[in-house]
Design an enzyme around this catalytic site. Structure first.
Site, PDB file in Angstrom:
ATOM      1  N   ASP A  70     -15.308  39.675 -26.507  1.00 34.95           N
ATOM      2  CA  ASP A  70     -15.495  40.890 -25.965  1.00 34.95           C
ATOM      3  C   ASP A  70     -15.706  41.931 -27.074  1.00 34.95           C
ATOM      4  O   ASP A  70     -15.043  41.985 -28.087  1.00 34.95           O
ATOM      5  CB  ASP A  70     -14.600  41.415 -25.002  1.00 34.95           C
ATOM      6  N   ASN A  84     -22.109  38.750 -15.283  1.00 33.10           N
ATOM      7  CA  ASN A  84     -22.885  39.572 -16.343  1.00 33.10           C
ATOM      8  C   ASN A  84     -24.353  39.677 -15.906  1.00 33.10           C
ATOM      9  O   ASN A  84     -24.996  40.388 -16.489  1.00 33.10           O
ATOM     10  CB  ASN A  84     -22.842  38.783 -17.670  1.00 33.10           C
TER      11      ASN A  84
HETATM   12  C1  FPP Z   1     -18.995  40.954 -24.150  1.00 30.09           C
HETATM   13  O1  FPP Z   1     -19.138  42.162 -24.746  1.00 30.09           O
HETATM   14  C2  FPP Z   1     -19.856  40.038 -24.643  1.00 30.09           C
HETATM   15  C3  FPP Z   1     -20.762  39.210 -23.874  1.00 30.09           C
HETATM   16  C4  FPP Z   1     -21.079  39.558 -22.507  1.00 30.09           C
HETATM   17  C5  FPP Z   1     -21.741  38.318 -24.594  1.00 30.09           C
HETATM   18  C6  FPP Z   1     -21.063  37.440 -25.431  1.00 30.09           C
HETATM   19  C7  FPP Z   1     -22.473  36.965 -26.323  1.00 30.09           C
HETATM   20  C8  FPP Z   1     -21.921  36.626 -27.699  1.00 30.09           C
HETATM   21  C9  FPP Z   1     -20.854  36.767 -28.436  1.00 30.09           C
HETATM   22  C10 FPP Z   1     -23.396  36.292 -28.567  1.00 30.09           C
HETATM   23  C11 FPP Z   1     -24.115  35.287 -28.106  1.00 30.09           C
HETATM   24  C12 FPP Z   1     -23.212  34.102 -28.060  1.00 30.09           C
HETATM   25  C13 FPP Z   1     -23.831  32.790 -28.429  1.00 30.09           C
HETATM   26  C14 FPP Z   1     -22.918  31.563 -28.225  1.00 30.09           C
HETATM   27  C15 FPP Z   1     -24.721  32.477 -29.185  1.00 30.09           C
HETATM   28  P1  FPP Z   1     -19.668  43.343 -24.193  1.00 30.09           P
HETATM   29  O2  FPP Z   1     -21.180  43.342 -24.328  1.00 30.09           O
HETATM   30  O3  FPP Z   1     -19.199  43.329 -22.695  1.00 30.09           O
HETATM   31  O4  FPP Z   1     -18.909  44.255 -25.061  1.00 30.09           O
HETATM   32  P2  FPP Z   1     -18.386  45.870 -24.525  1.00 30.09           P
HETATM   33  O5  FPP Z   1     -17.260  45.502 -23.605  1.00 30.09           O
HETATM   34  O6  FPP Z   1     -17.987  46.415 -25.943  1.00 30.09           O
HETATM   35  O7  FPP Z   1     -19.644  46.516 -23.853  1.00 30.09           O
END
Ligand code: FPP
Length: 238
Positions: free
Chosen positions: A8, A56
């Protein structure tokens, strides 16, 4: 040892730098590469990464399609590295809502890494633990003698989890929030929880080591009174 990570903080990482959220995901993908290598060096048996939850899909289309592209690129560049390092790659979650190209890349990566006898890397995409449990419960109907291990096998079947992975020993969540967000709810029944303040793109080998050190200091009782093997008879309670 099975470690699961809720990655996250990509969005906040980008916003803090005046960048679009997708830039945070690109940086997050770099952290995935580094952490997978660090986990293999730390000799973890299984690493499960929460890359995209079923919830998501409610994000703007530009962000979800950028994430799907990143997953495809990751599979394209990392499959060979997994083969070289004997890492077995498996994508868990729903597959019926993924586009055909990504689905084919997943199947190809799983096929090419199937012989890996090192770490088992699982990437959760379009994953919802509640949905998996409901679906497994539906399949369990009529099996009155089903025990928790049998139910776990059904869950793995629902999640496309091949080979099956055991229960989670340590769940890490980055980004400072303290919740499970519908991730591996059944498998985390006795998991130790570690919440890291740092945002996912900043998470690296040192943070993983710190989480593993924290875990090493925990006393796991599985409802009993002294540390013992989780697969031995379980008591009630925490
Ligand atoms: C949550 O942070 C993260 C995600 C929904 C996406 C996770 C993806 C990756 C780590 C990169 C790609 C993955 C792979 C396996 C290549 P958020 O975007 O909700 O962060 P926030 O809470 O700060 O808004």
């Amino acid at each position: 040892m099975h470690v699961a990570i809720i990655m996250d903080g990509n969005g906040r990482w980008a916003t803090q730098r005046g960048l679009p959220r997708t830039a945070g995901h690109v940086e997050g993908a770099k952290a995935v590469r580094a952490v997978v290598e660090a986990a293999a060096r730390a000799d973890l048996g299984t690493l499960t990464l929460y890359a995209f939850s079923a919830a998501n899909w409610t994000r703007p289309a530009g962000e979800t399609s950028a994430l799907m592209r990143l997953f495809g690129q990751y599979l394209f560049t990392e499959t060979r590295r997994c083969v070289e390092q004997s890492i077995r790659l498996n994508v868990i979650g729903r597959r019926d809502r993924l586009n055909g190209n990504l689905l084919r890349s997943i199947e190809q990566s799983e096929r090419l890494t199937a012989g890996g006898n090192g770490m088992h890397l699982r990437v959760a995409v379009d994953y919802s633990s509640q949905r998996s449990i409901v679906e497994a419960a539906r399949r369990a109907c009529g099996h009155a003698d089903l025990d928790p291990e049998g139910f776990m096998r059904l869950l793995q079947e629902v999640d496309h989890g091949t080979p099956p992975a055991g229960e989670v020993d340590l769940l890490i969540r980055t980004g400072g929030e303290r919740r499970l967000s519908d991730f591996l709810l059944w498998e985390c029944a006795y998991a130790e929880l570690h919440f890291a303040e740092c945002l996912w793109p900043d998470f690296g080998e040192a943070h993983l080591r710190a989480a593993l050190d924290d875990y090493a200091g925990r006393q796991r009782r599985f409802g009993g009174v002294a540390a013992r093997d989780p697969r031995a008879t379980r008591g009630e309670g925490a």
